[in-house]
Design a protein around this motif. Structure first.
Motif, mmCIF file in Angstrom:
data_model
loop_
_atom_site.group_PDB
_atom_site.id
_atom_site.type_symbol
_atom_site.label_atom_id
_atom_site.label_comp_id
_atom_site.label_asym_id
_atom_site.label_seq_id
_atom_site.Cartn_x
_atom_site.Cartn_y
_atom_site.Cartn_z
ATOM 1 N N VAL A 172 -5.082 9.414 -3.800
ATOM 2 C CA VAL A 172 -6.095 8.359 -3.708
ATOM 3 C C VAL A 172 -5.441 7.124 -3.101
ATOM 4 N N ARG A 173 -6.276 6.153 -2.715
ATOM 5 C CA ARG A 173 -5.744 4.920 -2.134
ATOM 6 C C ARG A 173 -5.129 4.055 -3.230
ATOM 7 N N GLU A 174 -3.892 3.598 -3.004
ATOM 8 C CA GLU A 174 -3.169 2.816 -4.005
ATOM 9 C C GLU A 174 -2.654 1.527 -3.378
ATOM 10 N N ARG A 175 -2.967 0.388 -4.028
ATOM 11 C CA ARG A 175 -2.515 -0.903 -3.530
ATOM 12 C C ARG A 175 -2.088 -1.790 -4.696
ATOM 13 N N GLY B 128 0.926 5.014 0.772
ATOM 14 C CA GLY B 128 0.197 6.091 1.427
ATOM 15 C C GLY B 128 0.704 7.464 1.029
ATOM 16 N N GLU C 77 0.855 -1.188 0.000
ATOM 17 C CA GLU C 77 0.000 0.000 0.000
ATOM 18 C C GLU C 77 0.887 1.232 0.000
ATOM 19 N N ARG D 170 -0.658 9.697 -0.778
ATOM 20 C CA ARG D 170 -0.973 10.089 -2.144
ATOM 21 C C ARG D 170 -2.436 10.496 -2.201
ATOM 22 N N HIS E 297 -6.092 1.728 -7.944
ATOM 23 C CA HIS E 297 -5.741 3.153 -7.865
ATOM 24 C C HIS E 297 -7.065 3.897 -7.811
ATOM 25 N N GLY E 298 -7.514 4.219 -6.581
ATOM 26 C CA GLY E 298 -8.851 4.771 -6.444
ATOM 27 C C GLY E 298 -9.868 3.756 -6.939
#
Length: 504
Positions: free
Chosen positions: A356-359, A352, A350, A354, A372-373
């Motif tokens: 939007v949430r990115e995994r 952090g 993950e 940024r 990505h979002g």
């Protein structure tokens, strides 16, 4: 015989089947239906590994594991949870209590044997460094990453001390049950001190087991600290490609620092660097000032040089040119991805800090999906590649998700970098532009009907009226969607107008 394995499961069918399968794989296996019964027999059996279910009457697997870890006689026995619980929260709870691995039911015996072998290998490696005074070593032969793995796998509580070859103490790290809680390096403390110690390549270390009652100073996980430190060290190396001699004076070349640079490197840290530049410090003096760790100072200095915020003072007119890397994907992210691939890790990365949430999801080191979002898969991965900054955190866990990405890392980096480079300017020029369909040409163009990709994008054009909206809604990557739009413009099927801001 590969070792003694103790199996705990309230389902006799599963317990006896596991015992039979492990015996065939040359393990000496014992089966018990409850944790209480197993606790009584462990001193006699002296197992090399314990495999336990979680949901059991009287004493569940969590309580069983916790009791083992609180007893000095059993605290270091490798432990694997084998459970039907697949939620990430259950897996994290098991690892937090001291389990060495977590395997979900149903499981193929070959997969379980592979995980058992890895756990036993880590335990054997840790034991090989044990001595009457815990363990010690030379930093030129073993880096801090390896030492951390030993401390963590043995759930050690105590102090790791670092000394020079002359015997002078330069720093220390405190651990509680294998978890990093505090660090000191010169005048630095906390995570910054830890990053400084990661950069040390000479000297010695010694671990002393002792009770640690000091307050927790570092709250991130061991893996997060190692990933962040590796990123900083990697970024620091880029400084040496920009300036040849660190003993040169630095000068300010910009009135202000762009907000995005401040966000990436930290406003306070940048101001400390710029204050030393104003005092005519050399690059070497800035890096070794003790205001922050050497990797941090070098990485920020490299960032300021790349963005023309500071420069190198030279008496002649020969200006020093900085090398521009070919890859637009950030070096620290490439390093993290390569590290996960090399270690064949399974879990979630993950990123952090940024917008939007990115995994990114991994199975045995291979990227299998990304978010990505609201974007998913390869499209999401390339958007992650395009962004800057961030704080990586890897969580080891089984990945229960659809595998949408099949390409290897080399292809993904090359293809993703090509997309990032191409879209870098296109997004700025056309993202707000409106799209209109030319209905008179729809029936005339047979290529639309025979190419599913064009048909899909055209359907999105009918639903959305702006280039960026179509790109966001498309399931394929941004560049492929954009190419489909350009193809339809050439065919006369659609028209892309000017944005409102340009018309104004």
């Amino acid at each position: 015989m590969k070792g003694k394995v103790l199996i705990v499961d309230d389902d006799p069918k599963i317990g006896r089947l596991l015992k039979f399968k492990l015996s065939k794989a040359d393990y000496e296996a014992e089966y018990f239906s409850s944790g209480g019964e197993a606790l009584e027999k462990i001193p006699r059996i002296k197992p090399h590994l314990i495999i336990s279910d979680i949901e059991m009457p009287h004493m569940n697997g969590y309580d069983f594991c916790e009791q083992l870890r609180q007893d000095s006689r059993t605290a270091n026995i490798p432990f694997i949870f084998l459970s039907g619980r697949t939620d990430a929260s259950d897996q994290l709870e098991g690892l937090r209590l001291g389990a060495d691995d977590y395997v979900c039911k149903p499981v193929k015996i070959d997969f379980l044997l592979e995980r058992m072998a890895k756990v036993l290998e880590r335990a054997a490696r840790a034991k090989s460094f044990k001595s009457l005074a815990d363990f010690s070593g030379n930093l030129s032969q073993m880096n801090l990453n390896d030492v951390m793995q030993i401390v963590e796998s043995n759930h050690k509580t105590g102090e790791l001390e670092f000394t020079t070859s002359e015997g002078r103490t330069i720093g220390r790290i405190l651990f509680r049950k294998g978890n990093l809680i505090k660090a000191q390096f010169g005048v630095l403390e906390g995570a910054e001190a830890f990053y400084g110690l990661m950069d040390e390549e000479e000297g010695f270390f010694e671990f002393y087991g002792r009770p640690v009652n000091e307050p927790e100073q570092i709250t991130i996980t061991n893996m997060a600290a190692l990933l962040q430190g590796s990123r900083l060290i990697d970024e620091a190396k880029s400084l040496y490609t920009i300036i040849r001699d660190l003993n040169v004076l630095m000068v300010s070349t910009a009135i202000s620092v762009p907000p995005e640079v401040e966000d990436r490197s930290g406003k306070d840290r940048i101001h400390k660097i710029l204050a030393m530049v104003e005092k005519q410090f050399t690059a070497s003096e800035i890096i070794n000032s003790g205001k922050m760790s050497r990797p941090r100072a070098a990485s920020i200095l490299a960032e300021l040089l790349r963005n023309d915020i500071v420069g190198v003072f030279e008496e002649n007119d020969d200006t020093q040119k900085t090398e521009q890397p070919y890859l637009l994907i950030e070096e620290w992210l490439l390093k993290v991805l390569s590290n996960i691939e090399a270690r064949k890790m399974t879990g979630i990365l993950e990123i952090g800090r940024r917008r939007v949430r990115e995994r990114i999801f991994f199975n045995e080191g291979q990227i299998v999906n990304a978010f990505h979002g609201k974007a998913v898969g390869q499209k999401a991965l390339y958007r992650i590649f395009a962004e800057k900054g961030g704080a990586p955190r890897f969580t080891p866990m089984p990945v229960v998700i659809n595998y949408t990405i099949e390409q290897d890392l080399t292809y993904l980096i090359e293809d993703g970098n090509r997309e990032v480079k191409t879209l870098k300017n296109l997004r700025k020029m056309t993202s707000d532009n409106p799209i209109t369909i030319n209905p008179e040409n729809l029936e005339k163009v047979s290529r639309i009907k025979t190419r599913p990709g064009l048909k899909d994008v055209l359907t999105l054009v009918q639903q959305h009226g702006r280039v960026q909206d179509v790109i966001d809604a498309s399931p394929i990557t941004d560049l492929r969607t954009y190419n489909h739009l350009l193809t339809m413009v050439k065919l006369g099927v659609i028209s892309i107008g000017k944005s409102a801001s340009k018309e104004a």
